[in-house]
Scaffold this active site. Structure first.
Site, short mmCIF file in Angstrom:
data_model
loop_
_atom_site.label_atom_id
_atom_site.label_comp_id
_atom_site.label_asym_id
_atom_site.label_seq_id
_atom_site.Cartn_x
_atom_site.Cartn_y
_atom_site.Cartn_z
N SER A 136 -10.73 -1.95 -18.79
CA SER A 136 -10.19 -0.79 -18.10
C SER A 136 -10.21 0.37 -19.11
O SER A 136 -9.56 0.29 -20.15
CB SER A 136 -8.76 -1.10 -17.65
OG SER A 136 -8.12 0.06 -17.19
N LYS A 162 -13.99 -0.81 -15.47
CA LYS A 162 -13.12 -0.02 -14.58
C LYS A 162 -12.83 1.29 -15.29
O LYS A 162 -12.51 1.29 -16.49
CB LYS A 162 -11.83 -0.81 -14.32
CG LYS A 162 -10.62 0.00 -13.88
CD LYS A 162 -9.50 -0.92 -13.42
CE LYS A 162 -8.13 -0.41 -13.81
NZ LYS A 162 -7.04 -1.35 -13.43
N LYS A 164 -10.61 4.96 -15.15
CA LYS A 164 -9.48 5.65 -14.54
C LYS A 164 -9.97 6.99 -14.01
O LYS A 164 -10.77 7.67 -14.66
CB LYS A 164 -8.39 5.88 -15.60
CG LYS A 164 -7.77 4.59 -16.12
CD LYS A 164 -6.88 3.96 -15.06
CE LYS A 164 -6.14 2.74 -15.62
NZ LYS A 164 -5.21 2.19 -14.62
N ASP A 189 -9.88 3.36 -10.75
CA ASP A 189 -8.44 3.21 -10.52
C ASP A 189 -7.77 4.58 -10.60
O ASP A 189 -7.85 5.25 -11.63
CB ASP A 189 -7.84 2.27 -11.58
CG ASP A 189 -6.37 1.95 -11.33
OD1 ASP A 189 -5.80 2.46 -10.35
OD2 ASP A 189 -5.79 1.18 -12.14
N GLU A 215 -9.21 1.42 -6.60
CA GLU A 215 -7.86 0.87 -6.79
C GLU A 215 -6.80 1.95 -6.61
O GLU A 215 -6.87 3.02 -7.21
CB GLU A 215 -7.78 0.27 -8.20
CG GLU A 215 -6.46 -0.40 -8.55
CD GLU A 215 -6.51 -1.07 -9.93
OE1 GLU A 215 -7.63 -1.26 -10.47
OE2 GLU A 215 -5.44 -1.40 -10.46
N ASP A 240 -2.69 -2.06 -6.14
CA ASP A 240 -2.00 -2.51 -7.35
C ASP A 240 -0.51 -2.19 -7.14
O ASP A 240 0.25 -3.04 -6.65
CB ASP A 240 -2.60 -1.77 -8.56
CG ASP A 240 -1.88 -1.99 -9.88
OD1 ASP A 240 -0.82 -2.63 -9.90
OD2 ASP A 240 -2.37 -1.50 -10.93
N LYS A 264 -0.52 -8.57 -10.81
CA LYS A 264 0.07 -8.50 -12.15
C LYS A 264 1.39 -9.24 -12.08
O LYS A 264 2.26 -8.87 -11.27
CB LYS A 264 0.35 -7.04 -12.54
CG LYS A 264 -0.89 -6.19 -12.75
CD LYS A 264 -0.50 -4.76 -13.09
CE LYS A 264 -1.73 -3.91 -13.29
NZ LYS A 264 -1.41 -2.48 -13.41
N GLY A 292 -3.84 -5.91 -15.72
CA GLY A 292 -3.23 -5.98 -17.05
C GLY A 292 -2.32 -4.80 -17.29
O GLY A 292 -2.39 -3.79 -16.59
#
Ligand code: OSB
Ligand code: MG
Length: 370
Positions: A136, A162, A164, A189, A215, A240, A264, A292
């Site tokens: 990520s 992934k 952001k 995400d 996400e 998430d 998570k 994570g």
């Protein structure tokens, strides 16, 4: 198991790279490390992933510490426990505070495994000894910097990337990465940075970039607007922040608010609840993957065991130790295998040994009960 004493350690560890998301950035990571000693002399370790500021969710190091001290630790110390799930049930009346509960429950799982001489993977019903993993990557200063970061991790062998995103750093970043890596398994995400309106304007264009998933585009507690958005996108949505318990997972899948769930253990109140969400998704044929929270080696060991369950069919946000910390608080350093996997610890419980010198080095405050 009869817990006799608990020690909490507030740690602050420098990150290898600043981690910037739509909600802000940090150069360091805070957490609470939990040590539970029982009457038979076993020690169980846990990690509470609440951070310094209430950005990802309401919890912080200080709210978690307070709830642990006033409510959860007294419950843990008052009786013997046959199974960690019994503890999860005993604290269910405490509304909210899932990360605080999860940190203590993790230490009980570690103890339980040590008593039975079984790994957490086997206790949870894991079926794999190595799990596929990804990275990520936080928002970088420019899209060019981002492409360099992606290239770095692709060369190391990660199975998927992934990135952001936030409004204004979305389409351009995805285009830049796709241009450089046309076939890379890629997902984004947003950490709840869009409204239904801004998502319609900015995220529909992402449908043309062959993303694995988008996400948490909308609010942290939303299901209904995600349903509306999912109906307008071909790319699967993955939730998430919005999935805090098995009921939310069931409802989200039933209404079509998402097609994939990020699990998570901290966000959902512990490993027992995480497995329950895995089961809900599996019954409905929905893929899940392990998210994570920039964990230390303690939480990373728990995530690897969780990700070994059969429903975890997408690569997790579980990267090698060196991606997070120059010096970790476990003696084990997790490394990437050549096939883009990380090996699940095999020893009893979490299967890790804590480096007490490193733990002391990073500890800002510690307290013992009784
Ligand atoms: O949204 O998945 C997230 C880290 C902190 C808070 C929220 C998130 C994340 C990550 C990190 O994406 C994933 C990792 O631990 O590697
Ligand atoms: Mg996320």
């Amino acid at each position: 198991m009869q817990p006799e004493s608990v020690v909490l350690y507030h740690v602050r560890m420098p990150l290898q790279h600043a981690f910037v998301t739509s909600t802000g950035g940090r150069q360091e990571r805070d957490a609470i490390i939990v040590e539970v000693r029982d009457r038979d002399g076993f020690i169980g370790w846990g990690e509470c992933v609440a951070g310094w500021e209430p950005r990802y969710s309401e919890e912080t190091v200080h709210t978690a510490w307070s709830v642990l001290e006033r409510f959860l630790i007294p419950i843990l110390l008052e009786r013997t426990w046959k199974h960690p799930r019994d503890f999860a049930r005993a604290v269910a009346w405490v509304r909210g505070h899932p990360m605080a509960k999860a940190g203590l429950e993790m230490a009980l799982w570690d103890l339980y495994g040590k008593h039975r001489n079984q790994s957490l993977k086997d206790l949870l019903g894991g079926v794999r000894n190595r799990v596929p993993v990804g990275v990520s990557i936080g928002i970088q200063p420019t899209p060019e910097d981002l492409v360099k970061r992606v290239a770095h991790f692709v060369e190391q062998g990660y199975r998927r990337i992934k990135i952001k995103i936030r409004p204004g750093r979305d389409l351009g970043d995805v285009q830049a990465v796709r241009r450089a890596f046309p076939d890379l398994p890629l997902q984004v995400d947003a950490n709840a940075a869009y409204t239904l309106e801004t998502a319609r304007e900015r995220l529909r264009a992402l449908d043309d970039y062959n993303l694995l998933l988008i996400e948490q585009p909308l609010a942290h507690d939303d299901l209904w607007d995600h349903r509306a958005l999912q109906r307008e996108l071909r790319t699967p949505l993955c939730l998430d922040e919005s999935i805090r318990h098995p009921r939310a997972a069931r409802q989200a899948l039933e209404m079509g608010a998402c097609r994939i769930i990020n699990i998570k253990q901290g966000r959902v109140g512990g490993l027992s609840e995480a497995v329950a969400i895995h089961d809900v998704a599996r019954e409905r044929g929905a893929p899940v993957w392990c998210g994570g929270m920039l964990e230390t080696g303690i939480g990373r060991a728990a995530n690897l065991a969780l990700a070994s369950l059969p429903g975890f069919t997408l690569p997790g946000d579980i990267s090698a130790t060196e991606r997070y910390y120059a010096r970790d608080i476990t003696h084990q350093r997790f490394t990437l295998n050549e096939d883009g996997t990380i090996t699940v610890p095999q020893g009893p419980g979490l299967g890790i040994q804590v480096d007490r010198e490193a733990l002391a080095h990073y500890t800002r405050f510690a307290q013992r009960w009784p």
